[in-house]
Design a protein around this motif. Structure first.
Motif, mmCIF file in Angstrom:
data_model
loop_
_atom_site.group_PDB
_atom_site.id
_atom_site.type_symbol
_atom_site.label_atom_id
_atom_site.label_comp_id
_atom_site.label_asym_id
_atom_site.label_seq_id
_atom_site.Cartn_x
_atom_site.Cartn_y
_atom_site.Cartn_z
ATOM 1 N N ASN A 62 37.462 49.888 -7.112
ATOM 2 C CA ASN A 62 38.726 49.590 -7.769
ATOM 3 C C ASN A 62 38.821 50.333 -9.102
ATOM 4 O O ASN A 62 37.989 50.152 -9.991
ATOM 5 N N TYR A 89 39.240 48.108 -12.293
ATOM 6 C CA TYR A 89 37.948 47.511 -12.646
ATOM 7 C C TYR A 89 37.075 48.518 -13.384
ATOM 8 O O TYR A 89 36.507 48.208 -14.440
ATOM 9 N N ALA A 136 38.674 42.765 -9.404
ATOM 10 C CA ALA A 136 38.411 43.374 -8.096
ATOM 11 C C ALA A 136 37.648 42.423 -7.191
ATOM 12 O O ALA A 136 36.545 42.706 -6.752
ATOM 13 N N LEU A 171 35.664 43.491 -4.132
ATOM 14 C CA LEU A 171 34.375 44.180 -4.278
ATOM 15 C C LEU A 171 33.188 43.231 -4.249
ATOM 16 O O LEU A 171 32.056 43.649 -4.060
#
Length: 173
Positions: free
Chosen positions: A2, A5, A166, A169
Protein backbone atom coordinates in the motif's frame (compact mmCIF):
# COMPACT_ATOMS: atom_id res chain seq x y z
CA UNK A 1 2.28 -2.91 -0.86
CA UNK A 2 0.00 0.00 0.00
CA UNK A 3 1.58 3.28 -1.16
CA UNK A 4 -0.22 5.41 1.45
CA UNK A 5 1.09 3.13 4.21
CA UNK A 6 4.64 3.36 2.86
CA UNK A 7 4.55 7.12 2.28
CA UNK A 8 3.06 8.01 5.67
CA UNK A 9 5.21 5.39 7.38
CA UNK A 10 8.37 6.66 5.71
CA UNK A 11 7.76 10.24 6.80
CA UNK A 12 6.49 9.56 10.32
CA UNK A 13 8.94 6.70 10.84
CA UNK A 14 11.84 8.81 9.60
CA UNK A 15 10.89 11.56 12.04
CA UNK A 16 10.47 9.11 14.94
CA UNK A 17 13.77 7.33 14.31
CA UNK A 18 15.56 10.64 13.81
CA UNK A 19 14.21 11.97 17.12
CA UNK A 20 15.16 8.73 18.91
CA UNK A 21 18.69 9.06 17.52
CA UNK A 22 18.79 12.68 18.69
CA UNK A 23 17.83 11.51 22.18
CA UNK A 24 20.41 8.73 22.31
CA UNK A 25 23.26 10.71 20.73
CA UNK A 26 22.71 14.34 21.73
CA UNK A 27 20.66 14.32 24.93
CA UNK A 28 21.85 11.28 26.88
CA UNK A 29 25.42 11.30 28.18
CA UNK A 30 27.87 10.30 25.45
CA UNK A 31 29.85 7.12 26.17
CA UNK A 32 32.95 8.55 24.53
CA UNK A 33 35.98 10.05 26.18
CA UNK A 34 38.13 13.00 25.24
CA UNK A 35 41.90 12.91 24.89
CA UNK A 36 43.99 14.34 27.71
CA UNK A 37 46.14 16.21 25.18
CA UNK A 38 43.94 16.66 22.13
CA UNK A 39 46.39 18.79 20.17
CA UNK A 40 49.16 16.18 20.49
CA UNK A 41 46.80 13.42 19.35
CA UNK A 42 45.57 15.48 16.38
CA UNK A 43 49.15 16.19 15.32
CA UNK A 44 50.11 12.50 15.66
CA UNK A 45 47.09 11.41 13.63
CA UNK A 46 47.71 13.96 10.90
CA UNK A 47 51.31 12.73 10.64
CA UNK A 48 50.47 9.01 10.71
CA UNK A 49 47.00 8.64 9.22
CA UNK A 50 47.15 10.13 5.72
CA UNK A 51 43.40 9.98 5.05
CA UNK A 52 40.05 9.17 6.59
CA UNK A 53 39.80 5.55 7.60
CA UNK A 54 40.09 2.95 10.31
CA UNK A 55 43.58 2.38 11.67
CA UNK A 56 44.98 -0.21 14.01
CA UNK A 57 48.23 -1.12 15.64
CA UNK A 58 49.54 -4.46 16.84
CA UNK A 59 49.87 -2.71 20.21
CA UNK A 60 46.11 -2.82 20.72
CA UNK A 61 45.24 0.63 19.41
CA UNK A 62 42.21 1.06 17.18
CA UNK A 63 41.14 4.45 15.84
CA UNK A 64 38.48 5.62 13.44
CA UNK A 65 39.80 8.79 11.84
CA UNK A 66 37.71 11.32 9.96
CA UNK A 67 39.35 14.60 9.14
CA UNK A 68 36.81 17.32 8.47
CA UNK A 69 38.41 19.82 6.11
CA UNK A 70 39.88 22.12 7.19
CA UNK A 71 39.90 20.33 10.56
CA UNK A 72 36.82 22.10 11.91
CA UNK A 73 34.12 20.87 14.22
CA UNK A 74 31.45 19.01 12.20
CA UNK A 75 28.86 20.77 14.32
CA UNK A 76 29.70 23.96 12.44
CA UNK A 77 28.39 22.39 9.21
CA UNK A 78 25.78 20.03 10.60
CA UNK A 79 23.04 20.48 7.97
CA UNK A 80 24.20 17.87 5.43
CA UNK A 81 24.85 15.33 8.20
CA UNK A 82 21.37 15.82 9.65
CA UNK A 83 19.78 15.47 6.21
CA UNK A 84 21.66 12.23 5.47
CA UNK A 85 20.69 10.87 8.89
CA UNK A 86 17.03 11.70 8.31
CA UNK A 87 17.10 10.03 4.89
CA UNK A 88 18.76 6.96 6.40
CA UNK A 89 16.13 6.82 9.15
CA UNK A 90 13.37 7.21 6.55
CA UNK A 91 14.75 4.28 4.56
CA UNK A 92 14.93 2.23 7.77
CA UNK A 93 11.29 3.04 8.51
CA UNK A 94 10.24 1.77 5.07
CA UNK A 95 12.23 -1.43 5.58
CA UNK A 96 10.66 -1.90 9.02
CA UNK A 97 7.30 -1.38 7.32
CA UNK A 98 7.95 -4.33 5.04
CA UNK A 99 9.11 -6.41 8.00
CA UNK A 100 6.13 -5.81 10.27
CA UNK A 101 3.58 -6.10 7.44
CA UNK A 102 4.69 -9.69 6.97
CA UNK A 103 4.51 -10.65 10.63
CA UNK A 104 1.47 -12.14 12.34
CA UNK A 105 0.23 -10.83 15.66
CA UNK A 106 -0.72 -7.66 17.45
CA UNK A 107 0.84 -4.25 16.99
CA UNK A 108 2.85 -4.70 20.19
CA UNK A 109 3.83 -8.26 19.25
CA UNK A 110 5.12 -7.08 15.88
CA UNK A 111 7.13 -4.35 17.61
CA UNK A 112 8.67 -6.99 19.88
CA UNK A 113 9.65 -9.07 16.85
CA UNK A 114 11.17 -5.97 15.29
CA UNK A 115 13.14 -5.42 18.52
CA UNK A 116 14.42 -9.00 18.32
CA UNK A 117 15.56 -8.28 14.75
CA UNK A 118 17.29 -5.16 16.12
CA UNK A 119 19.00 -7.22 18.79
CA UNK A 120 20.18 -9.68 16.13
CA UNK A 121 21.55 -6.81 14.02
CA UNK A 122 23.29 -5.43 17.12
CA UNK A 123 24.81 -8.81 17.96
CA UNK A 124 26.06 -9.28 14.41
CA UNK A 125 27.37 -5.78 13.77
CA UNK A 126 28.17 -3.97 17.04
CA UNK A 127 29.23 -6.66 19.53
CA UNK A 128 32.30 -7.53 17.40
CA UNK A 129 33.51 -3.95 17.93
CA UNK A 130 33.74 -4.73 21.64
CA UNK A 131 35.12 -8.22 21.09
CA UNK A 132 37.79 -7.48 18.49
CA UNK A 133 38.54 -3.78 18.82
CA UNK A 134 38.04 -3.06 22.51
CA UNK A 135 35.15 -0.60 22.26
CA UNK A 136 34.05 0.24 25.80
CA UNK A 137 31.08 -1.53 27.38
CA UNK A 138 29.39 1.86 27.87
CA UNK A 139 29.70 2.62 24.14
CA UNK A 140 28.38 -0.84 23.21
CA UNK A 141 25.54 -0.47 25.71
CA UNK A 142 24.49 2.88 24.29
CA UNK A 143 24.58 1.46 20.77
CA UNK A 144 22.37 -1.44 21.94
CA UNK A 145 19.91 0.99 23.51
CA UNK A 146 19.88 3.11 20.35
CA UNK A 147 19.60 0.28 17.82
CA UNK A 148 17.12 -1.97 19.62
CA UNK A 149 15.07 1.08 20.61
CA UNK A 150 14.89 2.18 16.97
CA UNK A 151 13.79 -1.24 15.82
CA UNK A 152 11.13 -1.48 18.56
CA UNK A 153 9.75 2.06 18.17
CA UNK A 154 9.92 1.94 14.38
CA UNK A 155 8.26 -1.46 14.39
CA UNK A 156 5.57 -0.22 16.76
CA UNK A 157 4.78 2.80 14.59
CA UNK A 158 4.83 0.86 11.32
CA UNK A 159 2.66 -1.95 12.75
CA UNK A 160 0.16 0.62 14.02
CA UNK A 161 0.11 2.39 10.64
CA UNK A 162 -0.31 -0.91 8.82
CA UNK A 163 -3.34 -1.73 10.95
CA UNK A 164 -4.86 1.72 10.32
CA UNK A 165 -3.86 2.42 6.72
CA UNK A 166 -3.42 -0.98 5.12
CA UNK A 167 -5.41 -3.64 6.95
CA UNK A 168 -5.26 -5.92 3.89
CA UNK A 169 -1.48 -6.21 4.43
CA UNK A 170 -1.86 -7.59 7.93
CA UNK A 171 -1.14 -11.30 8.26
CA UNK A 172 -3.61 -12.99 10.53
CA UNK A 173 -2.25 -15.04 13.42
Amino acid sequence: MNSKYLAVGAILGGILLFLWGFLTHAVLPAPMRTFTNEEAVVQALRANAPSDGVYYSAHGIFAAVSFSPPYVDRGDHIGPYLLRQFLSDTLAAVLLGFLVAGLPGTVFGKACWAAIAGFAAFAIKVVPYWNWYGFSPSFIGMEAFDMIGKFFLGGLLMAFLARKLAPALIRQS
